[in-house]
Motif scaffolding. Structure first.
Motif, PDB file in Angstrom:
ATOM      1  N   ASP A   1       5.248  -0.318   5.514  1.00 62.97           N
ATOM      2  CA  ASP A   1       3.968  -1.131   5.023  1.00 62.97           C
ATOM      3  C   ASP A   1       3.476  -1.043   3.544  1.00 62.97           C
ATOM      4  O   ASP A   1       4.149   0.140   3.139  1.00 62.97           O
ATOM      5  CB  ASP A   1       3.015  -0.981   6.182  1.00 62.97           C
ATOM      6  CG  ASP A   1       2.131  -2.359   6.314  1.00 62.97           C
ATOM      7  OD1 ASP A   1       2.240  -3.189   5.263  1.00 62.97           O
ATOM      8  OD2 ASP A   1       0.961  -2.386   7.003  1.00 62.97           O
ATOM      9  N   ALA A   2       2.591  -1.585   3.438  1.00 65.50           N
ATOM     10  CA  ALA A   2       1.988  -1.458   1.842  1.00 65.50           C
ATOM     11  C   ALA A   2       0.662  -1.775   1.810  1.00 65.50           C
ATOM     12  O   ALA A   2       0.203  -2.522   2.440  1.00 65.50           O
ATOM     13  CB  ALA A   2       2.818  -1.948   0.618  1.00 65.50           C
TER      14      ALA A   2
ATOM     15  N   THR B   1       3.112   2.542  -0.403  1.00 69.76           N
ATOM     16  CA  THR B   1       4.003   2.211   0.481  1.00 69.76           C
ATOM     17  C   THR B   1       4.522   3.358   1.103  1.00 69.76           C
ATOM     18  O   THR B   1       4.705   4.778   0.453  1.00 69.76           O
ATOM     19  CB  THR B   1       5.098   1.105  -0.068  1.00 69.76           C
ATOM     20  OG1 THR B   1       5.874   0.770   1.125  1.00 69.76           O
ATOM     21  CG2 THR B   1       6.149   1.947  -0.935  1.00 69.76           C
TER      22      THR B   1
ATOM     23  N   SER C   1      11.642  -3.348   3.829  1.00 70.96           N
ATOM     24  CA  SER C   1      10.327  -3.701   4.050  1.00 70.96           C
ATOM     25  C   SER C   1       9.216  -3.101   2.889  1.00 70.96           C
ATOM     26  O   SER C   1       8.301  -3.698   2.484  1.00 70.96           O
ATOM     27  CB  SER C   1      10.093  -3.098   5.435  1.00 70.96           C
ATOM     28  OG  SER C   1       8.538  -3.674   5.628  1.00 70.96           O
ATOM     29  N   CYS C   2       9.251  -1.796   2.317  1.00 66.01           N
ATOM     30  CA  CYS C   2       8.650  -1.134   1.537  1.00 66.01           C
ATOM     31  C   CYS C   2       8.624  -1.917   0.244  1.00 66.01           C
ATOM     32  O   CYS C   2       7.506  -2.377  -0.338  1.00 66.01           O
ATOM     33  CB  CYS C   2       9.184   0.158   1.068  1.00 66.01           C
ATOM     34  SG  CYS C   2       9.205   1.408   2.425  1.00 66.01           S
TER      35      CYS C   2
ATOM     36  N   THR D   1       9.462  -5.555  -0.199  1.00 65.16           N
ATOM     37  CA  THR D   1       8.955  -6.659   0.102  1.00 65.16           C
ATOM     38  C   THR D   1       7.427  -6.693   0.259  1.00 65.16           C
ATOM     39  O   THR D   1       6.859  -7.670  -0.015  1.00 65.16           O
ATOM     40  CB  THR D   1       9.742  -7.375   1.203  1.00 65.16           C
ATOM     41  OG1 THR D   1       9.672  -6.788   2.401  1.00 65.16           O
ATOM     42  CG2 THR D   1      11.205  -7.842   0.560  1.00 65.16           C
ATOM     43  N   ARG D   2       7.241  -5.598   1.374  1.00 61.64           N
ATOM     44  CA  ARG D   2       5.616  -5.472   1.444  1.00 61.64           C
ATOM     45  C   ARG D   2       4.851  -5.446   0.119  1.00 61.64           C
ATOM     46  O   ARG D   2       3.738  -5.741   0.158  1.00 61.64           O
ATOM     47  CB  ARG D   2       5.129  -4.517   2.565  1.00 61.64           C
ATOM     48  CG  ARG D   2       5.667  -4.948   3.991  1.00 61.64           C
ATOM     49  CD  ARG D   2       4.908  -5.923   4.538  1.00 61.64           C
ATOM     50  NE  ARG D   2       3.553  -5.817   4.630  1.00 61.64           N
ATOM     51  CZ  ARG D   2       2.574  -6.785   4.254  1.00 61.64           C
ATOM     52  NH1 ARG D   2       2.830  -8.005   4.121  1.00 61.64           N
ATOM     53  NH2 ARG D   2       1.279  -6.301   4.073  1.00 61.64           N
ATOM     54  N   SER D   3       5.265  -4.407  -0.481  1.00 64.03           N
ATOM     55  CA  SER D   3       4.716  -4.059  -2.052  1.00 64.03           C
ATOM     56  C   SER D   3       4.614  -5.543  -2.645  1.00 64.03           C
ATOM     57  O   SER D   3       3.604  -5.605  -3.215  1.00 64.03           O
ATOM     58  CB  SER D   3       5.417  -3.014  -2.570  1.00 64.03           C
ATOM     59  OG  SER D   3       5.235  -1.925  -1.813  1.00 64.03           O
TER      60      SER D   3
ATOM     61  N   ALA E   1       4.376  -8.412  -1.686  1.00 62.12           N
ATOM     62  CA  ALA E   1       3.293  -9.204  -0.994  1.00 62.12           C
ATOM     63  C   ALA E   1       2.083  -8.747  -1.520  1.00 62.12           C
ATOM     64  O   ALA E   1       1.257  -9.775  -1.727  1.00 62.12           O
ATOM     65  CB  ALA E   1       3.665  -9.380   0.479  1.00 62.12           C
ATOM     66  N   VAL E   2       2.059  -7.588  -1.350  1.00 60.28           N
ATOM     67  CA  VAL E   2       0.375  -6.993  -1.795  1.00 60.28           C
ATOM     68  C   VAL E   2       0.279  -7.299  -3.215  1.00 60.28           C
ATOM     69  O   VAL E   2      -1.005  -7.419  -3.577  1.00 60.28           O
ATOM     70  CB  VAL E   2       0.638  -5.594  -1.473  1.00 60.28           C
ATOM     71  CG1 VAL E   2      -0.838  -4.708  -1.974  1.00 60.28           C
ATOM     72  CG2 VAL E   2       0.385  -5.240   0.061  1.00 60.28           C
TER      73      VAL E   2
ATOM     74  N   ASP F   1      13.543 -11.595  -2.253  1.00 54.25           N
ATOM     75  CA  ASP F   1      12.175 -11.873  -1.981  1.00 54.25           C
ATOM     76  C   ASP F   1      11.829 -12.959  -3.364  1.00 54.25           C
ATOM     77  O   ASP F   1      11.058 -13.651  -3.208  1.00 54.25           O
ATOM     78  CB  ASP F   1      11.340 -10.718  -2.019  1.00 54.25           C
ATOM     79  CG  ASP F   1       9.803 -10.674  -1.909  1.00 54.25           C
ATOM     80  OD1 ASP F   1       9.386 -10.932  -0.620  1.00 54.25           O
ATOM     81  OD2 ASP F   1       9.167 -10.992  -3.018  1.00 54.25           O
TER      82      ASP F   1
END
Ligand code: ADP
Length: 176
Positions: free
Chosen positions: A65-66, A82, A99-100, A102-104, A106-107, A144
């Motif tokens: 997650d981030a 992250t 995920s690190c 792609t979530r980063s 997104a943030v 992404d």
């Protein structure tokens, strides 16, 4: 079109909108790139991280997650924290590492960052192989960006900032 590049350097010196931190799930600083970022950012960054722990992230940040904070005295505007998977704890699923990234991103879009610098998350103390980190990171970022191409807000630049020649070579090989 988003530019994706790899450079050798110290991420704390990056003049981009957001730098990504390979944080620990406690979010309260540590060694490696996390320690370097907190050392340059100064106490305001730690205060913001403590605030997260007292509000939205009472149990810390999950692997993969981030979350964003301000950047204290760093040249960047935001730090995106992250948590990479730790190979020494059996966290070997590449999806967690992807995920690190792609979530980063997104943030980054959420806060309005248009340029983002990433370190080689999990390639240090968390024990992942340089080539695998490069492959997962570049594949995840490319996929992404392709999925969101043309959708505002667009990210203009993703820069991998690598701390060694070995890591730089691994990322350059992936980027082709
Ligand atoms: P992790 O615990 O996720 O493995 P580390 O901080 O131990 O995180 O290492 C992640 C990567 O960041 C390693 O390749 C390490 O060499 C690199 N690194 C350490 N300091 C910096 C820095 N100032 N700028 C960029 N990369 C750094």
């Amino acid at each position: 079109m988003t530019r994706i590049e790899a450079v050798r350097g110290d991420i704390t010196r990056e003049q981009v909108d957001a730098i990504v931190n390979a944080a620990s799930s406690a979010l309260l600083g540590g060694g490696g790139v996390d320690g370097a970022i907190h050392a340059v950012a100064g106490p305001r960054l730690l205060e913001e991280c403590r605030r997260l722990r007292n509000t939205t992230h009472r149990d810390g940040l999950e692997v993969g997650d981030a979350v964003a904070t301000g950047a204290g005295d760093l040249p960047a505007r935001w730090v995106i924290h992250t948590v990479g998977p730790n190979r020494h704890r059996g966290q070997t699923d590449p999806a967690l590492l992807a995920s690190c990234f792609t979530r980063s991103l997104a943030v980054a879009r959420k806060v309005g960052a248009r340029s983002v610098a990433f370190p080689a998350v999990s390639a240090g103390v968390y024990g992942w192989d340089a080539d695998e980190v490069a492959r997962v990171a570049v594949t995840a970022v490319r996929a992404d960006l392709a999925a969101r191409s043309g959708v505002a807000p667009e990210i203009d630049l993703v820069r991998f900032v690598l701390f060694s020649d070995r890591l730089l070579a691994a990322f350059e090989a992936e980027l082709g």
